[in-house]
Design a protein around this motif. Structure first.
Motif, PDB file in Angstrom:
ATOM      1  N   PRO B 174      15.504 -17.475  10.139  1.00  0.00           N
ATOM      2  CA  PRO B 174      15.584 -18.251   8.899  1.00  0.00           C
ATOM      3  C   PRO B 174      16.746 -17.819   8.007  1.00  0.00           C
ATOM      4  O   PRO B 174      17.196 -16.670   8.076  1.00  0.00           O
ATOM      5  N   ASP B 175      17.225 -18.735   7.189  1.00  0.00           N
ATOM      6  CA  ASP B 175      18.238 -18.404   6.187  1.00  0.00           C
ATOM      7  C   ASP B 175      17.585 -17.776   4.961  1.00  0.00           C
ATOM      8  O   ASP B 175      18.195 -16.986   4.263  1.00  0.00           O
ATOM      9  N   VAL B 176      16.345 -18.224   4.702  1.00  0.00           N
ATOM     10  CA  VAL B 176      15.626 -17.750   3.523  1.00  0.00           C
ATOM     11  C   VAL B 176      14.273 -17.223   3.966  1.00  0.00           C
ATOM     12  O   VAL B 176      13.627 -17.804   4.847  1.00  0.00           O
ATOM     13  N   LEU B 177      13.876 -16.100   3.359  1.00  0.00           N
ATOM     14  CA  LEU B 177      12.577 -15.513   3.666  1.00  0.00           C
ATOM     15  C   LEU B 177      11.827 -15.358   2.346  1.00  0.00           C
ATOM     16  O   LEU B 177      12.375 -14.828   1.386  1.00  0.00           O
ATOM     17  N   ILE B 178      10.598 -15.859   2.309  1.00  0.00           N
ATOM     18  CA  ILE B 178       9.792 -15.696   1.103  1.00  0.00           C
ATOM     19  C   ILE B 178       8.559 -14.895   1.477  1.00  0.00           C
ATOM     20  O   ILE B 178       7.784 -15.300   2.337  1.00  0.00           O
ATOM     21  N   ALA B 179       8.389 -13.728   0.848  1.00  0.00           N
ATOM     22  CA  ALA B 179       7.272 -12.847   1.179  1.00  0.00           C
ATOM     23  C   ALA B 179       6.431 -12.643  -0.073  1.00  0.00           C
ATOM     24  O   ALA B 179       6.902 -12.091  -1.062  1.00  0.00           O
ATOM     25  N   ASP B 180       5.184 -13.125  -0.026  1.00  0.00           N
ATOM     26  CA  ASP B 180       4.305 -13.047  -1.188  1.00  0.00           C
ATOM     27  C   ASP B 180       3.311 -11.906  -0.986  1.00  0.00           C
ATOM     28  O   ASP B 180       2.383 -12.028  -0.204  1.00  0.00           O
ATOM     29  N   GLU B 181       3.497 -10.802  -1.680  1.00  0.00           N
ATOM     30  CA  GLU B 181       2.634  -9.618  -1.577  1.00  0.00           C
ATOM     31  C   GLU B 181       2.390  -9.245  -0.111  1.00  0.00           C
ATOM     32  O   GLU B 181       1.240  -9.111   0.320  1.00  0.00           O
ATOM     33  N   PRO B 182       3.451  -9.029   0.672  1.00  0.00           N
ATOM     34  CA  PRO B 182       3.250  -8.854   2.113  1.00  0.00           C
ATOM     35  C   PRO B 182       2.476  -7.603   2.508  1.00  0.00           C
ATOM     36  O   PRO B 182       1.935  -7.550   3.601  1.00  0.00           O
ATOM     37  N   THR B 183       2.390  -6.607   1.628  1.00  0.00           N
ATOM     38  CA  THR B 183       1.699  -5.373   2.030  1.00  0.00           C
ATOM     39  C   THR B 183       0.523  -5.035   1.127  1.00  0.00           C
ATOM     40  O   THR B 183      -0.091  -3.979   1.263  1.00  0.00           O
ATOM     41  N   THR B 184       0.195  -5.931   0.209  1.00  0.00           N
ATOM     42  CA  THR B 184      -0.827  -5.609  -0.787  1.00  0.00           C
ATOM     43  C   THR B 184      -2.200  -5.366  -0.179  1.00  0.00           C
ATOM     44  O   THR B 184      -2.965  -4.545  -0.663  1.00  0.00           O
ATOM     45  N   ALA B 185      -2.524  -6.076   0.906  1.00  0.00           N
ATOM     46  CA  ALA B 185      -3.868  -5.940   1.478  1.00  0.00           C
ATOM     47  C   ALA B 185      -3.954  -4.754   2.437  1.00  0.00           C
ATOM     48  O   ALA B 185      -5.002  -4.512   2.999  1.00  0.00           O
ATOM     49  N   LEU B 186      -2.869  -4.022   2.611  1.00  0.00           N
ATOM     50  CA  LEU B 186      -2.844  -2.992   3.653  1.00  0.00           C
ATOM     51  C   LEU B 186      -3.025  -1.588   3.089  1.00  0.00           C
ATOM     52  O   LEU B 186      -2.684  -1.312   1.947  1.00  0.00           O
ATOM     53  N   ASP B 187      -3.540  -0.705   3.926  1.00  0.00           N
ATOM     54  CA  ASP B 187      -3.637   0.698   3.555  1.00  0.00           C
ATOM     55  C   ASP B 187      -2.253   1.316   3.466  1.00  0.00           C
ATOM     56  O   ASP B 187      -1.296   0.811   4.042  1.00  0.00           O
ATOM     57  N   VAL B 188      -2.174   2.463   2.789  1.00  0.00           N
ATOM     58  CA  VAL B 188      -0.867   3.026   2.453  1.00  0.00           C
ATOM     59  C   VAL B 188      -0.041   3.403   3.692  1.00  0.00           C
ATOM     60  O   VAL B 188       1.169   3.158   3.734  1.00  0.00           O
ATOM     61  N   THR B 189      -0.669   3.936   4.734  1.00  0.00           N
ATOM     62  CA  THR B 189       0.146   4.299   5.908  1.00  0.00           C
ATOM     63  C   THR B 189       0.613   3.041   6.639  1.00  0.00           C
ATOM     64  O   THR B 189       1.745   2.979   7.112  1.00  0.00           O
ATOM     65  N   THR B 190      -0.245   2.022   6.693  1.00  0.00           N
ATOM     66  CA  THR B 190       0.153   0.758   7.311  1.00  0.00           C
ATOM     67  C   THR B 190       1.224   0.076   6.468  1.00  0.00           C
ATOM     68  O   THR B 190       2.183  -0.489   6.993  1.00  0.00           O
ATOM     69  N   GLN B 191       1.070   0.158   5.152  1.00  0.00           N
ATOM     70  CA  GLN B 191       2.068  -0.418   4.255  1.00  0.00           C
ATOM     71  C   GLN B 191       3.450   0.168   4.522  1.00  0.00           C
ATOM     72  O   GLN B 191       4.444  -0.556   4.599  1.00  0.00           O
ATOM     73  N   ALA B 192       3.509   1.488   4.687  1.00  0.00           N
ATOM     74  CA  ALA B 192       4.799   2.135   4.935  1.00  0.00           C
ATOM     75  C   ALA B 192       5.402   1.621   6.241  1.00  0.00           C
ATOM     76  O   ALA B 192       6.606   1.357   6.324  1.00  0.00           O
ATOM     77  N   GLN B 193       4.558   1.447   7.256  1.00  0.00           N
ATOM     78  CA  GLN B 193       5.047   0.945   8.542  1.00  0.00           C
ATOM     79  C   GLN B 193       5.569  -0.487   8.410  1.00  0.00           C
ATOM     80  O   GLN B 193       6.644  -0.824   8.912  1.00  0.00           O
ATOM     81  N   ILE B 194       4.824  -1.320   7.713  1.00  0.00           N
ATOM     82  CA  ILE B 194       5.206  -2.731   7.591  1.00  0.00           C
ATOM     83  C   ILE B 194       6.465  -2.868   6.723  1.00  0.00           C
ATOM     84  O   ILE B 194       7.359  -3.660   7.009  1.00  0.00           O
ATOM     85  N   LEU B 195       6.538  -2.063   5.637  1.00  0.00           N
ATOM     86  CA  LEU B 195       7.727  -2.132   4.777  1.00  0.00           C
ATOM     87  C   LEU B 195       8.984  -1.753   5.551  1.00  0.00           C
ATOM     88  O   LEU B 195      10.047  -2.351   5.376  1.00  0.00           O
ATOM     89  N   GLU B 196       8.846  -0.752   6.414  1.00  0.00           N
ATOM     90  CA  GLU B 196      10.002  -0.328   7.194  1.00  0.00           C
ATOM     91  C   GLU B 196      10.459  -1.459   8.133  1.00  0.00           C
ATOM     92  O   GLU B 196      11.644  -1.790   8.199  1.00  0.00           O
ATOM     93  N   THR B 197       9.501  -2.046   8.828  1.00  0.00           N
ATOM     94  CA  THR B 197       9.804  -3.156   9.726  1.00  0.00           C
ATOM     95  C   THR B 197      10.443  -4.311   8.953  1.00  0.00           C
ATOM     96  O   THR B 197      11.454  -4.890   9.367  1.00  0.00           O
TER      97      THR B 197
END
Lengths: 321, 330
Positions: B174-197
């Protein structure tokens, strides 16, 4: 100082009706959890979803029956005490929840919600009760003109204040707070956290503060216990656990927390490995070993027990110094 | 940098409970290729409504765009036909929601869901689509992608499901990516993994990205620029570094002070009282006449109550809507 609360080898097992084979399986939601809380102290209980932290809180207020272990409240064993005999002790320990809506009757007026525990515990005289309710409203920062409103007229933060007022009504010694601010916006979180600190000082309250937000927990806790798959892996003074974490899981957690510091943006994140295993099928030995960067053979075989480590905290790790 | 997406005077009108009011008012901002713009705000600030408006996914007629333009590659999305929107959504604009099950079909295996987007938008045949999906699963670090291809969403953990959603959002480059609270529902270690990706792939794809979040720590670690929203308007917009170093709007200043972040050893904030922002967010249908933040603002004076400040340049690349900004005092 004698302890207000002592929890020894507490365990909770749930039996789950089995899958296709129809076998029942046992989940150890909480296993061998031991800690104490002194009067006026805050113990933070942290961990990720499913680690058992809320289950511990619910057993202490006797919303859940422990499977094993002991809970002593001011020296009295309340582990399996009957509801009738628990009643006088219930004044001493109260609970507040993440979602105040679930615990506030939507049809009751705010003043009646706060007055109910007074009534149930036999405080006579409507005038006296009204006075006490007005006093509690002021303590938690609600306005007198809100006393006749139903909960839906309150904002999320005000509803949590209302739940706190009700919890305070009987002068408890301990409040078990289960994720009390995690449903609130940041600016409102700060209001409620500050309120909890203020009333703690004023009433000499102790808290068991159960939360997943490591920032909030650091802010409010004197000591912290970190749970992983039903067990405490590290417990100690907040500064020690946060700044010199001894258990590799505690280190993983601390590294994973995002911090409001843009200079970290271009730095490689320390990303944790793997995922939390299913509590139905926990790993052998140390439950953290499949994700642990320093695990060795002994970690596969033997479950490490909590022991005093160099930082002064206690950690359940074969390799902690 | 020329903007890839340019929002001009976007206004979203809501009709609810016999009231008609603006949930988003006169919003203007741009996002360039490869850039991450964070839209930050608390509940009711209008940040998620803005995302839905850009994708034209507002629940009409309850909510509708009443004014403004959404310029994307010479096309005004605010006025585009449903047919052209369908060819853009999930193709040239990728979407990531907080709850993965908003994006995933629970009754369909995850691999074929992503493959479907590729066949629909890129015209790949079944075999080529499958190969490409396995590649993308690998990129979003789904372990054992060949086997995971045939999993149903419910067989995956929350973190893995969110990886599938990221794969789906990025599948068509995509040219544009819209991410609405992409890690809010996740636990902190999973959040770190997803943010990195998320960070790695966003940079690799070079998409102009709008990250919607309430979490300023996530902003600090992810965004290039930040727009802070309050009661439907942007109150401050600048680079991430400047926002944290020299916030100009008293609301931003208050927000930064109220985060109980994990403090470093020996730092003064460790067990201090948190900065409170007194009061609560005003109802959108009963906004004060002047600045919407004035009733909660420690710096408010008479002018703030009578006259609403517009976004104005405070410094290069730094806009704020405030009559009495923080200045150097920070």
């Amino acid at each position: 100082m004698t302890n207000l609360l002592e929890v020894c080898n507490l365990a909770k097992r749930f039996t789950i009706a089995g899958g296709l084979a129809g076998k029942t399986r046992t989940v150890h939601a909480v296993d061998d959890v031991t800690f104490s809380i002194a009067p006026g102290e805050t113990l933070g209980l942290v961990g990720e979803s499913g680690c058992g932290k809320s289950t511990v809180g619910k057993m202490i207020v006797r919303l859940l029956e422990p499977s094993d272990g002991k809970i002593l409240l001011e020296g009295t064993d309340i582990t399996h005490i009957s509801h009738r005999r628990m009643r006088p002790l219930r004044r001493r320990v109260q609970m507040i929840f993440q979602d105040p809506n679930g615990s506030l009757d939507p049809r009751q007026r705010a003043q009646d919600i706060v007055a109910e525990p007074l009534l149930v515990n036999g405080m006579r005289g409507a005038a006296r009760r009204r006075e006490r309710v007005a006093d509690l409203f002021e303590k938690v920062g609600l306005r007198p003109d809100q006393m006749r409103n139903v909960p839906s007229k309150f904002s999320g933060g005000q509803r949590q204040r209302l739940a706190i007022a009700r919890a305070l009504a009987l002068n408890p010694a301990l409040i078990v707070a289960d994720e009390p601010v995690s449903a609130l916006d940041v600016s409102i979180q700060a209001q409620v956290v500050n309120l909890m600190s203020d009333i703690q000082r004023e009433f000499g309250l102790a808290y068991l503060f159960v939360a997943h937000d490591l920032g909030v927990v650091q802010h409010i806790s004197d000591r912290v216990a970190v749970m992983y798959l039903g067990r405490i892996v590290e417990i100690g003074d907040t500064a020690r656990v946060y700044h010199q974490p001894s258990h590799p899981y505690t280190r993983t957690l601390m590294d994973a927390v995002p911090r409001p510091d843009p200079s970290r943006r271009h730095r490689a994140l320390k990303v944790p490995r793997g995922e939390v295993p299913s509590p139905l099928d926990p790993p052998s030995g140390c439950a953290f070993h499949p994700r642990c960067p320093i695990a060795t053979d002994v970690c596969h075989r033997e479950r490490p027990l909590l022991r005093r480590v160099a930082s002064g905290a206690e950690a359940a790790c074969h390799h902690a110094d | 940098m020329t903007p890839l997406l340019s929002i001009q005077d976007l206004t979203v009108e809501l009709s609810a409970r016999d009231r008609i009011f603006d949930a988003v008012s006169d919003l203007s901002f741009t996002v360039a290729r490869g850039e991450v713009l964070a839209l930050v705000g608390e509940s009711g600030s209008g940040k998620s409504m803005t995302a839905l408006a850009i994708m034209r996914l507002l629940p009409e007629p309850v909510a509708r765009i009443s004014k403004g333009r959404i310029l994307f590659d010479e096309l005004d999305l605010a006025a585009a036909s449903e047919a052209s929107l369908r060819s853009i959504r999930g193709n040239r604009i990728g979407l990531i929601f907080q709850e993965p099950m908003t994006s995933l079909n629970p009754s369909m295996r995850v691999g074929p869901q992503v493959a479907e987007a590729l066949r629909l938008h890129k015209g790949l045949d079944a075999a080529a689509a499958r190969r490409r999906v396995e590649e993308i699963f690998e990129q979003v670090r789904i372990p054992d992608p060949k086997r995971r291809f045939d999993d149903y969403p419910h067989q995956m953990s929350g973190g893995m499901r969110q990886r599938v959603v990221i794969a789906l959002a990025l599948a068509c480059d995509p040219d544009v990516l819209i991410a609405d609270e992409p890690t809010t529902a996740l636990d902190v270690t999973t959040q770190a993994q997803i943010l990195e990706t998320f960070r790695d792939l966003q940079a690799a794809v070079g998409a102009a990205t709008i990250l919607i979040t309430h979490d300023l720590a996530v902003v600090a670690e992810t965004a290039d620029r930040v727009a802070v929203m309050y009661a439907g308007r942007i109150v401050e917009e600048t680079t991430t570094e400047k926002l944290f170093a020299e916030p100009q709007h008293p609301y931003t200043h208050g927000l930064l002070g109220s985060i109980p972040h994990v403090a470093e050893a020996g730092s003064a904030t460790e067990r201090d009282r948190l900065t409170e922002i007194p009061g609560t967010v005003p109802a959108l249908w009963a906004l004060p006449k002047g600045c919407a933040f004035a009733p909660r603002c420690p710096r408010a004076r008479q002018r703030c109550e009578s006259e609403r400040p517009e976004l104005a340049d405070m410094a290069p690349k730094h806009r704020a809507a405030c009559w009495y900004p923080m200045g150097g005092a920070g």
